[in-house]
Design an enzyme around this catalytic site. Structure first.
Site, PDB file in Angstrom:
ATOM      1  N   SER A 127       0.877  -1.381  -0.184  1.00  0.00           N
ATOM      2  CA  SER A 127       0.021  -0.242   0.004  1.00  0.00           C
ATOM      3  C   SER A 127       0.906   1.247  -0.150  1.00  0.00           C
ATOM      4  O   SER A 127       2.129   1.311   0.391  1.00  0.00           O
ATOM      5  CB  SER A 127      -0.694   0.154   1.157  1.00  0.00           C
ATOM      6  OG  SER A 127      -1.514   1.319   1.537  1.00  0.00           O
ATOM      7  N   TYR A 151      -1.204   0.257  10.351  1.00  0.00           N
ATOM      8  CA  TYR A 151      -1.334  -0.227   8.753  1.00  0.00           C
ATOM      9  C   TYR A 151      -0.185  -0.215   7.950  1.00  0.00           C
ATOM     10  O   TYR A 151       0.407  -1.368   7.345  1.00  0.00           O
ATOM     11  CB  TYR A 151      -2.584  -0.077   7.981  1.00  0.00           C
ATOM     12  CG  TYR A 151      -3.166  -0.418   6.749  1.00  0.00           C
ATOM     13  CD1 TYR A 151      -3.472  -1.849   6.594  1.00  0.00           C
ATOM     14  CD2 TYR A 151      -2.723   0.341   5.735  1.00  0.00           C
ATOM     15  CE1 TYR A 151      -3.733  -2.400   5.241  1.00  0.00           C
ATOM     16  CE2 TYR A 151      -2.999  -0.224   4.349  1.00  0.00           C
ATOM     17  CZ  TYR A 151      -3.651  -1.537   4.267  1.00  0.00           C
ATOM     18  OH  TYR A 151      -3.947  -2.063   2.812  1.00  0.00           O
ATOM     19  N   LYS A 155       2.313  -2.999   6.654  1.00  0.00           N
ATOM     20  CA  LYS A 155       2.535  -3.371   5.026  1.00  0.00           C
ATOM     21  C   LYS A 155       4.157  -3.227   4.755  1.00  0.00           C
ATOM     22  O   LYS A 155       4.835  -4.088   4.024  1.00  0.00           O
ATOM     23  CB  LYS A 155       1.955  -2.660   4.078  1.00  0.00           C
ATOM     24  CG  LYS A 155       0.365  -2.998   4.141  1.00  0.00           C
ATOM     25  CD  LYS A 155       0.190  -4.169   3.241  1.00  0.00           C
ATOM     26  CE  LYS A 155      -1.299  -4.242   3.372  1.00  0.00           C
ATOM     27  NZ  LYS A 155      -1.522  -6.007   2.535  1.00  0.00           N
TER      28      LYS A 155
END
Length: 329
Positions: A127, A151, A155
């Site tokens: 991402s 998050y 990633k």
């Protein structure tokens, strides 16, 4: 060829499965078998006569990955993840799924490689959340990763593992940093980025939508159609051309929320735009403020990845793929 899709019940997973079944091959090789896995039961694809195994499985369970690779899939698409807003709200769950689940998968392949030489292609969806402010005008592949969310951190860790396991020869891995996918069909999810789709998807069918940030907010987008194209190309690309830096920024479109809305006006008229209601959400506004806005994706483009170049194209792709070409409630 045996294809494993982890996260197959999600929007991108379903669309990827449908596209692969329609094509019948990947990289010139006939697809003979599918394994489709998710925490909810994936649907078996229509129009495929070969063996299909559908697994309801939690990737974060230590033994799950051995089950997933038991039949030695040739290409593994790892799409499973807890989305940004949920990973920020539930720290333990985010790390359990996004970090532990990825590590268990990679390690299961490593151990099988040591026993039998098994070496699949692994496509990992990362991402643009791996980047954190302050940003240059355009982020290139040389820009460092300083994520400002859990998050994004999860990633970024996955990218490092992918590169190291590939370097050691345990599998042939490639990571693709997806733009925010817009317009997502279906119902809103817990992603902080969900409003980018909501303010287009709902008005296109005559429903109200809430805009929680300023129209001046700029972001990086690609359609679900492009996301599937990225994955398929990553599954077939010559990795010698990619080199040791195995994760790439995918092409996309930089646009403001205001430009999104103007594109909606061009496609669906003032009536649709009037259905958008502005209600600022401080939490979402804070998260979005730390996200990347524009990219230089020369490297990915030179390797054959493609995406839309206008928001009109993104909206019209949604109308064609999800609404049968018709607009309105």
């Amino acid at each position: 060829m045996h294809i494993l899709i982890i996260g197959a019940a999600g929007m991108v997973g379903r669309k990827l499965t449908d596209k692969l079944v329609a094509d019948g091959h990947l990289g010139g090789k006939e697809i003979s078998r599918y394994t489709l896995a998710d925490v909810v039961a994936p649907e078996a694809p229509k129009g495929f006569d070969g063996p299909v195994e559908t697994l309801t499985i939690d990737l974060s369970a230590p033994e799950a990955s051995q089950t997933l690779i038991a039949n030695r899939p040739d290409v593994i698409f790892h799409l499973a993840a807890i989305v940004s807003g949920e990973a920020e709200a539930d720290f333990d769950k985010g790390y359990r799924i996004n970090f532990d689940g990825t590590r268990y998968l990679f390690d299961a392949i490593r151990l099988e490689n040591a026993k039998s030489g098994y070496k699949p292609r692994v496509v990992f969806t990362s991402s643009i959340a791996v980047f954190g402010a302050p940003f240059p005008d355009k982020i290139g592949d040389e820009f460092f990763e300083t994520p400002l969310t859990s998050y994004g951190t999860q990633k970024a860790i996955g990218e490092l593992l992918l590169a190291d396991y590939s370097r050691r020869g345990f599998f042939d891995g490639i990571g693709i940093r997806l733009p925010t996918i817009c317009i997502r069909p279906g119902k809103p999810n817990k992603a902080a980025s969900g409003f980018f789709s909501n303010i287009l998807r709902e008005p296109l069918v005559g429903l109200e939508a809430v805009l929680p940030v300023s129209p001046d907010v700029r972001h990086w987008f690609a359609s679900p159609r492009s996301a599937v194209g990225f994955l398929i190309h990553a599954g077939t690309i010559d990795l010698d051309k990619v080199g040791p830096r195995r994760t790439l920024n995918m092409p996309g479109l930089s646009a403001t929320v205001g430009e999104e809305i103007e594109a909606l006006r061009q496609v669906a008229g003032d009536k649709a735009v009037k259905l958008i209601r502005h209600e600022k959400d401080e939490t979402i506004d804070r998260i979005v403020a730390g996200w990347a806005r524009d990219f230089d994706t020369t490297r990915a483009l030179s390797l054959g990845f493609k995406a839309e170049t206008s928001f009109d194209q993104i909206i019209r792709a949604h109308v064609e793929d999800e609404l049968g070409g018709k607009i309105g409630g």
